[in-house]
Design an enzyme around this catalytic site. Structure first.
Site: not given
Length: 408
Positions: A76, A120, A147, A184, A188, A241, A244, A258, A331
């Site tokens: 870890d 983490n 990212t 998240y 980064k 995406v 999925r 959407y 959204r």
């Protein structure tokens, strides 16, 4: 000499470690704590592609690719003493740091998981950076997958790294401001700032690889044997995406877009992501930059509606009749945002794009058809109608990727 790959059990970390090991005789040390497997299980999902145990992976790597230079330690990275021990024993010439909790939706579930994600991700990176300094390893090349999500979605072209700021007639180059949209993505953003500081204070050579939405099921090395397969997540929390949408197609459901779906997002194929990381890790210490360098790890921006239509077209090759349906967008977002992101530095690194989006989709659908039973058994984990009332129904689809397991 040795190269350290963190998050080596994960989607990007494992194929990256495998590619590096096939191209060097140096020891390649894999580090992971298998947390990604636990996170996915905790949200009621699984990898569509079976993921072998690490011992079986290593045995297959030696048998199929002749990789006798791979070794694994389960640790870890949030524990500083553990990191210090790893660095002092192995003294790596390069570290490929893909270890993070990589899911924006997972980090948004509640305060506990937001706190976990931030602790983490940030603690692991800080431990590694300070460990290099305190162990006298400032020449080690530190490569991290951050990212493209740190940029947000500005209306102007996104530079590869910094920007020029003008104020009252004066100008200077500054880091691009953090515009992250999830707990998240903020990890980064903080990592990017910490790496810049570590370079300034410790003179550690840094490659900040800002990974786009990564898609695909395999690389040249992982395709050689089922035991070498990397994981493939298709659920709402950990599946991007493209994955999925492909799962919806294979399960016999229309792909749901959407609104207009013309907003564009940055993408890269798994093969192209792995190639860049491997090249950075294997760069000759005498010729690589001793600097802080930002790479936009992206090959192209693609609109949501183009993703769906491309999948529908390719699905016909597999006798899948797939429809694309548009729904009212829940959204508040610009449905026609034309994201532009510079990537010249990364394109030069990998000598241009090697995988087209259509090829990637073909690869994904071909794989998922083989595991259709697994996909259909978890359809409640990716169908928008089922998840419409989920408390985290708004998501940024930038899961990298690439974790103290593996970051994507």
């Amino acid at each position: 000499m040795s190269i350290l790959v963190t998050g080596a059990d994960g989607y990007i970390g494992w194929p990256t470690a495998l590619r590096i090991a096939t191209q060097t005789t140096d020891r390649v040390v894999l580090v992971d704590n298998f947390a990604r497997r636990e996170w996915v299980e905790s949200v009621g999902s699984t990898s569509a592609v079976p993921v072998a145990e690490m011992d079986d992976r290593l045995a297959a790597a030696e048998e199929i690719h002749g990789c006798t230079n791979l070794s694994f330690v389960r640790e870890d990275l949030t524990d500083k003493a553990t990191v210090d021990r790893l660095l002092s024993i192995h003294e790596p010439t390069a570290i490929v740091h893909t270890a993070a909790q990589p899911s924006a939706p997972y980090s948004q579930i509640n305060g506990e998981r937001a706190n976990y994600t931030q602790h983490n991700n940030l603690q692991a990176t800080r431990n590694l950076l300070w460990g290099l300094h305190e162990q006298g390893l400032e020449d080690t090349h530190f490569i991290e997958t951050t990212t493209t999500g740190v940029y947000g979605a500005p209306e102007f072209p996104i530079p590869e790294g910094g920007a020029t700021m003008e104020h009252r007639g004066e100008s200077d180059d500054v880091p691009f401001p953090a515009m992250a949209g999830s707990w998240y993505h903020l990890t980064k953003s903080h990592d990017a700032a910490n790496m810049r500081l570590a370079h300034t204070q410790f003179d550690v050579p840094i490659s900040d690889v800002r990974t786009a939405i990564t898609y695909g099921t395999e690389t040249a090395e992982t395709a050689a044997d089922p035991r070498l397969a990397t994981r493939f997540d298709f659920d709402y929390y950990f599946g991007v995406v493209v994955h999925r949408f492909c799962a919806q197609a294979v399960a016999g459901y229309p792909m749901t877009v959407y609104g207009k779906g013309e907003q564009r997002k940055p993408f890269i194929a798994l093969e192209d992501a792995v190639e860049g990381l491997a090249r950075l890790a294997l760069a000759d210490p005498d010729s690589r930059p001793d600097d802080h360098v930002v790479y936009n790890q992206v090959t192209r921006a693609i609109s949501i509606v183009e993703i769906a239509e491309t999948i529908a077209d390719v699905a016909g090759e597999f006798d899948l009749d797939v429809a694309v349906e548009h729904f009212e967008n829940p959204r508040e977002e610009d449905e026609t945002h034309k994201m532009e992101i510079e990537n010249d530095r990364y394109a030069d690194l990998i000598d241009g794009q090697s995988t087209t989006f259509e090829e990637g989709v073909r690869d994904i659908l071909g794989t998922l058809i083989d595991y259709q039973d697994t996909v259909e058994a978890h359809e409640d984990r990716f169908l928008p109608g089922v998840l419409a009332d989920d408390e985290t129904a708004e998501t940024d689809d930038d899961a990298e990727s690439p974790i103290a397991s593996e970051g994507e």
